[in-house]
Structure formats: C-alpha cells, structure tokens
Design a protein around this motif. Structure first.
Motif, PDB file in Angstrom:
ATOM      1  N   LEU A  35       0.885  -1.158   0.000  1.00 30.59           N
ATOM      2  CA  LEU A  35       0.000   0.000   0.000  1.00 30.59           C
ATOM      3  C   LEU A  35       0.925   1.210   0.000  1.00 30.59           C
ATOM      4  CD1 LEU A  35      -3.047   0.680   0.523  1.00 30.59           C
ATOM      5  CD2 LEU A  35      -2.538   0.505   2.962  1.00 30.59           C
ATOM      6  N   SER A  36       0.694   2.190  -0.902  1.00 29.87           N
ATOM      7  CA  SER A  36       1.625   3.310  -0.950  1.00 29.87           C
ATOM      8  C   SER A  36       1.030   4.547  -1.618  1.00 29.87           C
ATOM      9  CB  SER A  36       2.912   2.887  -1.668  1.00 29.87           C
ATOM     10  OG  SER A  36       3.907   3.860  -1.452  1.00 29.87           O
ATOM     11  N   THR A  37       1.864   5.598  -1.682  1.00 30.92           N
ATOM     12  CA  THR A  37       1.456   6.870  -2.288  1.00 30.92           C
ATOM     13  C   THR A  37       2.515   7.358  -3.269  1.00 30.92           C
ATOM     14  OG1 THR A  37       2.603   8.136  -0.571  1.00 30.92           O
ATOM     15  CG2 THR A  37       0.278   7.683  -0.193  1.00 30.92           C
ATOM     16  N   GLY A  38       2.095   8.194  -4.202  1.00 32.82           N
ATOM     17  CA  GLY A  38       2.981   8.978  -5.058  1.00 32.82           C
ATOM     18  C   GLY A  38       4.201   8.272  -5.606  1.00 32.82           C
ATOM     19  N   GLY A  39       5.361   8.877  -5.332  1.00 32.31           N
ATOM     20  CA  GLY A  39       6.630   8.395  -5.864  1.00 32.31           C
ATOM     21  C   GLY A  39       6.995   6.996  -5.396  1.00 32.31           C
ATOM     22  N   THR A  40       6.655   6.680  -4.159  1.00 34.39           N
ATOM     23  CA  THR A  40       6.964   5.347  -3.624  1.00 34.39           C
ATOM     24  C   THR A  40       6.128   4.288  -4.341  1.00 34.39           C
ATOM     25  OG1 THR A  40       7.421   6.334  -1.459  1.00 34.39           O
ATOM     26  CG2 THR A  40       7.182   3.950  -1.528  1.00 34.39           C
ATOM     27  N   GLN A  41       4.862   4.594  -4.560  1.00 33.79           N
ATOM     28  CA  GLN A  41       3.977   3.658  -5.255  1.00 33.79           C
ATOM     29  C   GLN A  41       4.504   3.390  -6.678  1.00 33.79           C
ATOM     30  OE1 GLN A  41       0.163   5.237  -6.351  1.00 33.79           O
ATOM     31  NE2 GLN A  41       0.005   3.586  -7.832  1.00 33.79           N
ATOM     32  N   LYS A  42       4.931   4.456  -7.350  1.00 34.24           N
ATOM     33  CA  LYS A  42       5.484   4.356  -8.705  1.00 34.24           C
ATOM     34  C   LYS A  42       6.731   3.461  -8.682  1.00 34.24           C
ATOM     35  CE  LYS A  42       6.548   7.465 -12.566  1.00 34.24           C
ATOM     36  NZ  LYS A  42       7.985   7.727 -12.684  1.00 34.24           N
ATOM     37  N   PHE A  43       7.592   3.681  -7.691  1.00 31.34           N
ATOM     38  CA  PHE A  43       8.826   2.896  -7.555  1.00 31.34           C
ATOM     39  C   PHE A  43       8.504   1.413  -7.358  1.00 31.34           C
ATOM     40  CE2 PHE A  43      12.135   0.921  -4.934  1.00 31.34           C
ATOM     41  CZ  PHE A  43      13.274   1.199  -5.673  1.00 31.34           C
ATOM     42  N   ILE A  44       7.525   1.114  -6.489  1.00 30.06           N
ATOM     43  CA  ILE A  44       7.139  -0.277  -6.210  1.00 30.06           C
ATOM     44  C   ILE A  44       6.642  -0.943  -7.497  1.00 30.06           C
ATOM     45  CG2 ILE A  44       5.495  -1.749  -4.960  1.00 30.06           C
ATOM     46  CD1 ILE A  44       5.658   0.383  -2.644  1.00 30.06           C
ATOM     47  N   GLU A  45       5.802  -0.229  -8.239  1.00 29.25           N
ATOM     48  CA  GLU A  45       5.260  -0.778  -9.488  1.00 29.25           C
ATOM     49  C   GLU A  45       6.340  -0.953 -10.551  1.00 29.25           C
ATOM     50  OE1 GLU A  45       1.964   1.904 -10.106  1.00 29.25           O
ATOM     51  OE2 GLU A  45       0.608   0.652  -8.933  1.00 29.25           O
ATOM     52  N   GLU A  46       7.325  -0.034 -10.566  1.00 30.29           N
ATOM     53  CA  GLU A  46       8.446  -0.158 -11.514  1.00 30.29           C
ATOM     54  C   GLU A  46       9.300  -1.395 -11.212  1.00 30.29           C
ATOM     55  OE1 GLU A  46      10.346   3.646 -11.138  1.00 30.29           O
ATOM     56  OE2 GLU A  46       9.002   4.597 -12.600  1.00 30.29           O
ATOM     57  N   GLN A  47       9.271  -1.826  -9.951  1.00 28.65           N
ATOM     58  CA  GLN A  47       9.998  -3.051  -9.573  1.00 28.65           C
ATOM     59  C   GLN A  47       9.222  -4.303  -9.991  1.00 28.65           C
ATOM     60  OE1 GLN A  47      13.204  -2.788  -7.891  1.00 28.65           O
ATOM     61  NE2 GLN A  47      12.806  -0.679  -8.518  1.00 28.65           N
ATOM     62  N   GLY A  48       7.998  -4.090 -10.484  1.00 28.59           N
ATOM     63  CA  GLY A  48       7.188  -5.203 -10.984  1.00 28.59           C
ATOM     64  C   GLY A  48       6.197  -5.776  -9.987  1.00 28.59           C
ATOM     65  N   TYR A  49       5.921  -5.013  -8.909  1.00 26.81           N
ATOM     66  CA  TYR A  49       4.996  -5.514  -7.887  1.00 26.81           C
ATOM     67  C   TYR A  49       3.682  -4.746  -7.925  1.00 26.81           C
ATOM     68  CZ  TYR A  49       9.580  -7.036  -6.234  1.00 26.81           C
ATOM     69  OH  TYR A  49      10.839  -7.557  -6.166  1.00 26.81           O
ATOM     70  N   GLU A  50       2.619  -5.446  -7.550  1.00 20.86           N
ATOM     71  CA  GLU A  50       1.320  -4.773  -7.417  1.00 20.86           C
ATOM     72  C   GLU A  50       1.346  -3.915  -6.171  1.00 20.86           C
ATOM     73  OE1 GLU A  50      -2.376  -6.978  -7.550  1.00 20.86           O
ATOM     74  OE2 GLU A  50      -1.511  -8.271  -9.117  1.00 20.86           O
ATOM     75  N   CYS A  51       0.708  -2.737  -6.274  1.00 25.18           N
ATOM     76  CA  CYS A  51       0.678  -1.837  -5.122  1.00 25.18           C
ATOM     77  C   CYS A  51      -0.637  -1.074  -5.128  1.00 25.18           C
ATOM     78  CB  CYS A  51       1.852  -0.865  -5.200  1.00 25.18           C
ATOM     79  SG  CYS A  51       1.921   0.271  -3.807  1.00 25.18           S
ATOM     80  N   GLN A  52      -1.373  -1.199  -4.034  1.00 24.57           N
ATOM     81  CA  GLN A  52      -2.631  -0.469  -3.935  1.00 24.57           C
ATOM     82  C   GLN A  52      -2.349   0.978  -3.538  1.00 24.57           C
ATOM     83  OE1 GLN A  52      -5.404  -1.842  -0.900  1.00 24.57           O
ATOM     84  NE2 GLN A  52      -7.137  -0.935  -1.972  1.00 24.57           N
TER      85      GLN A  52
END
Length: 197
Positions: A35-52
């Motif tokens: 679960l994340s916001t903004g830049g961190t959420q983008k970073f998590i998704e760029e690593q290939g993981y799902e993020c709400q």
C-alpha cells in the motif's frame, strides 16, 4: 515465541528509495501486500509488484501540493487498531479499515535541506508531517505493528525476514519502536533548533 505476528499488509512511504528494492523483493516473496502513495507507489510498481494506492483506501486524493496524503482515519485506524480489542475490531469492520501490519517510512531530508542553504520556504516544505505521524502511530502500536522508521533500518528488517519469514515477535517490534522514537526525537530536535536559531 511470545506474541508472534504475521506481516500481511505493508504501508510504504519513503523519501529515499535506495535499498528498498531488496526489501520489496523479500516481502513480495512472503506474500505481503503493498500500500503506498505517489513516488513510492510508482517505484514499487516499476519493480514489478502490485501496489494499492492509499487514495483507493481513503477515497481521497493527495491534496494541498502533497502536504496531505496519508493523514486519514482509514490509514491511522489501520495502524493504531488494537487487534485484541473487540471494540477496535468492530469499528475497523464497520468503517472498512484495513489492518496495516508493517509501516516503512523514510522522512523528508530536513537537515540536509537546511545544510544545503535552501530558502526558508523550501526548508518549511521539508518538515515531514505524514511520515512522522506514521512513525509515531506504528511505534505506539508495536504490540501489533512493525515500524521501520528510516532507510537505516531496512537491513534490520531484511535480516529478520531472512531468518523468520514475514513474522516478528514482540521483542523485534519493541526494538523497532524504540528506534522509531529515536528517529522522531532527533528529527523534531533538528526542526526545533532551526526555528530557534
């Protein structure tokens, strides 16, 4: 082991992303939901993981130029809710508040911004509000929640995950809580000394 808690959902809101990739990889392998916001959420998704997105939970967007992102009862209720308290559990169900078992924060770099000779307006914007509140909430509810209060602690959590999987005991959580209050105390002291200069 006394009071072992499983990590199922992690809220991640960090300024510095370096070193986070290893932690994400291990948490993902353990089936932890992000679960994340903004830049961190983008970073998590760029690593290939799902993020709400946090805003999907709160139904509020990031507002006031990013000053208000995580400050919401659904986020803080998810961290502060006592899992062994019937009243808390009933209210969490009533208001659809998700349990958040792990909070990973890395605060805005206030001291570095001051040291860089930045303007007063820039320095003020680097006073972290949401992050410090997440740290205090996670540390207060260490009975149920793991709080990782800075990038300096990423490796400490990774070590625990490698040894025990996605679970911690009360000693682990209390150790992180103590470090968390150390981080918040240092941070507020730095802000206080800047204001009184």
């Amino acid at each position: 082991m006394a009071e072992v808690k499983k990590i199922k959902t992690a809220l991640i809101s960090v300024f510095h992303k370096d070193g986070l990739d290893e932690l994400l990889k291990k948490l993902n392998e353990e089936g932890v939901r992000f679960l994340s916001t903004g830049g961190t959420q983008k970073f998590i998704e760029e690593q290939g993981y799902e993020c709400q997105k946090v805003e999907d939970v709160t139904t509020y967007p990031s507002i006031l130029g990013g000053r208000v992102k995580t400050l919401h009862p659904k986020v803080f209720g998810g961290i502060l809710g006592r899992r062994d308290n019937e009243g808390d559990r009933a209210q969490m169900a009533q208001y659809e508040i998700p349990e958040i078992d792990l909070v990973i924060v890395d605060l805005y770099p206030f001291e570095q911004t001051v040291a860089s000779g930045a303007s007063e307006a820039d320095i003020i914007e680097k006073i972290d509000i949401g992050g410090i509140s997440l740290i205090r909430a996670g540390a207060k509810n260490f009975k149920d929640v793991v709080i990782v209060p800075s990038k300096a602690e990423y490796s400490v959590l990774l070590d625990i995950l490698n040894k025990k999987g996605a679970q911690t005991d009360i000693e682990d959580r209390k150790m992180f809580a103590a470090r968390a209050f150390g981080v918040s105390s240092h941070y507020d002291t730095a802000i206080h000394s800047w204001f009184t200069k």
